[in-house]
Motif scaffolding. Structure first.
Motif, PDB file in Angstrom:
ATOM      1  N   GLU A 296      58.110  24.527 -11.885  1.00  0.00           N
ATOM      2  CA  GLU A 296      59.030  25.563 -12.348  1.00  0.00           C
ATOM      3  C   GLU A 296      60.269  25.663 -11.459  1.00  0.00           C
ATOM      4  O   GLU A 296      61.062  26.586 -11.615  1.00  0.00           O
ATOM      5  CB  GLU A 296      58.315  26.921 -12.397  1.00  0.00           C
TER       6      GLU A 296
ATOM      7  N   THR B 291      61.564  32.155  -7.275  1.00  0.00           N
ATOM      8  CA  THR B 291      61.443  33.302  -8.172  1.00  0.00           C
ATOM      9  C   THR B 291      62.146  34.519  -7.584  1.00  0.00           C
ATOM     10  O   THR B 291      62.341  34.631  -6.376  1.00  0.00           O
ATOM     11  CB  THR B 291      59.972  33.697  -8.415  1.00  0.00           C
ATOM     12  N   SER B 292      62.506  35.451  -8.468  1.00  0.00           N
ATOM     13  CA  SER B 292      62.926  36.804  -8.099  1.00  0.00           C
ATOM     14  C   SER B 292      62.278  37.742  -9.109  1.00  0.00           C
ATOM     15  O   SER B 292      62.457  37.569 -10.324  1.00  0.00           O
ATOM     16  CB  SER B 292      64.449  36.949  -8.140  1.00  0.00           C
ATOM     17  N   PHE B 293      61.529  38.722  -8.612  1.00  0.00           N
ATOM     18  CA  PHE B 293      60.779  39.628  -9.467  1.00  0.00           C
ATOM     19  C   PHE B 293      60.966  41.071  -9.004  1.00  0.00           C
ATOM     20  O   PHE B 293      61.322  41.334  -7.852  1.00  0.00           O
ATOM     21  CB  PHE B 293      59.274  39.334  -9.390  1.00  0.00           C
TER      22      PHE B 293
ATOM     23  N   GLY C   5      61.551  36.607 -12.983  1.00  0.00           N
ATOM     24  CA  GLY C   5      60.820  35.376 -13.220  1.00  0.00           C
ATOM     25  C   GLY C   5      61.337  34.208 -12.408  1.00  0.00           C
ATOM     26  O   GLY C   5      62.081  34.384 -11.439  1.00  0.00           O
ATOM     27  N   TRP C   6      60.934  33.019 -12.819  1.00  0.00           N
ATOM     28  CA  TRP C   6      61.368  31.790 -12.175  1.00  0.00           C
ATOM     29  C   TRP C   6      62.859  31.574 -12.404  1.00  0.00           C
ATOM     30  O   TRP C   6      63.383  31.897 -13.467  1.00  0.00           O
ATOM     31  CB  TRP C   6      60.593  30.597 -12.729  1.00  0.00           C
TER      32      TRP C   6
END
Length: 382
Positions: A273, A277-279, A294-295
């Motif tokens: 992926e 990521t940032s969540f 998400g990714w």
């Protein structure tokens, strides 16, 4: 303004800034001026860009200028100019607009700046200044007293052999400062045994994780948070820069209950992926966990050298959105209600149970942090 092709302006004379007239390029390096226009909207962000192999002071990072040009085609070149020491205007960066006319530019020069799109009679622009950027309210370049010392900013978090990390625990020995860098490691636990995950035959040595935070020392609400990080390369653990609400998350949505803000997580090179990521996570009115983010798609646009070079990972946090950036380039924009609680900083290199079967490196694995900063802005920013 009429739509413009991919055009750039290299230099603007001081006289043109006042007069707003247009001219043609000349042999002495002067270039077209611009017409001040409300179609060019720009603001100076903090020093959020600094990729490279060497350790650098946070004061040497580049300022980021966030600009939007209304009425132009995607791919229009926008130029940032700065006044050099000798009083001349020089181009310091340029970039192409996205489909919304947005562009991120950088400057290594403090003081007056000009954003310009187009040339000759179509050249439009606006003037900004680095003096308009917020001042840092928290800064750590990681001297010897930064971690786990009396009065230190960062302390090892109390986490171990529980939740999604039943095979690892945080330990102060996995977080050390050397030569102005915070080194966070995943180590084999010298006092541990082997760990077997449910449903798997393979056993793994128990691990120690570098896992530090500013809880009880520093927290804030709304602003910019950034850290200059060089990640681990192997899979089986993830580097992270994140924030959590003081006192823990509560139900009722992010404004009331706070949120976990994962500014960056890196899960290793050659991840299917992309690895980054940032969540954000929060609990809704019913106490159910909600996930946004998400990714990162197309991570190669921002770099492919995460384990070789430092990059600045940041979040701009306002009451209505989170904007995640890498070296000033916007990677994700999450709009909607955000955390309204005080949040503290966390830096970690964690080996979670779900990652262990994919481990392809050699212990110890390491993540390096050159510096971390916060610029508090209050609710009105952005």
């Amino acid at each position: 303004m009429s739509r413009t092709p991919r055009l750039a302006v290299a230099v603007v004379t001081a006289a043109a800034l006042v007069a707003g007239c247009s001219s043609s390029p000349s042999s002495d390096g002067e270039a077209p001026s611009y017409r001040a226009s409300k179609d060019v909207q720009a603001r100076v962000l903090p020093q959020l860009a600094a990729n490279g192999e060497d350790v650098e002071s946070a004061d040497d990072a580049l300022w980021v200028v966030d600009a939007t040009i209304d009425g132009v085609d995607e791919g229009t070149t926008v130029t940032l100019l700065a006044k050099a020491d000798r009083g001349e205007w020089e181009m310091v960066s340029d970039a192409e607009t996205d489909e919304d006319g947005h562009v991120s530019l950088t400057s290594d020069t403090a003081g007056e700046l000009v954003v310009v799109a187009g040339e000759d009679d179509d050249a439009i622009g606006t003037e900004v200044s680095t003096e308009d950027a917020p001042e840092p309210t928290f800064s750590d370049d990681f001297d010897e007293d930064s971690v786990d010392a009396t009065g230190a900013n960062w302390h090892t978090r109390d986490q171990g052999f529980t939740g999604v990390r039943t095979c690892s625990r945080a330990d102060a020995s996995a977080a050390e400062v050397a030569d102005g860098v915070l080194v966070l490691s995943v180590l084999e636990d010298p006092e541990g045994g082997e760990c077997q995950l449910p449903g798997r035959r393979k056993r793994f040595p128990q691990r120690l994780n570098g896992h530090v935070g500013t809880e009880g020392v520093y927290s804030f609400t709304y602003g910019y948070a950034a850290a200059r990080i060089r990640t681990q390369s192997a899979r089986g653990q993830h580097a992270a820069f994140w924030m959590q609400a003081v006192g823990g998350q509560q139900t009722g949505g992010p404004k009331v209950g706070g949120a976990e803000i994962d500014i960056m997580e890196y899960f290793g090179d050659d991840h299917p992926e992309g690895g980054l990521t940032s969540f954000t996570y929060f609990l809704d009115e019913a106490g159910k966990k909600q996930t946004v983010g998400g990714w990162l798609p197309d991570v190669e646009e921002y770099g492919d050298d995460w384990a070789e070079q430092y990059h600045v990972f940041s979040v701009e946090w306002t009451p209505t959105e989170y904007v995640f950036r890498i070296d000033g380039q916007v990677t994700q924009r999450l709009e909607g209600e955000t955390s309204g609680r005080q949040e503290f900083l966390i830096l970690s290199l964690l080996s979670s149970d779900y990652e262990l079967p994919r481990f392809n490196g050699e212990l110890p694995e390491q993540m390096e942090v050159d510096w971390a900063r916060v610029w508090e802005t209050g609710a009105e920013q952005g």
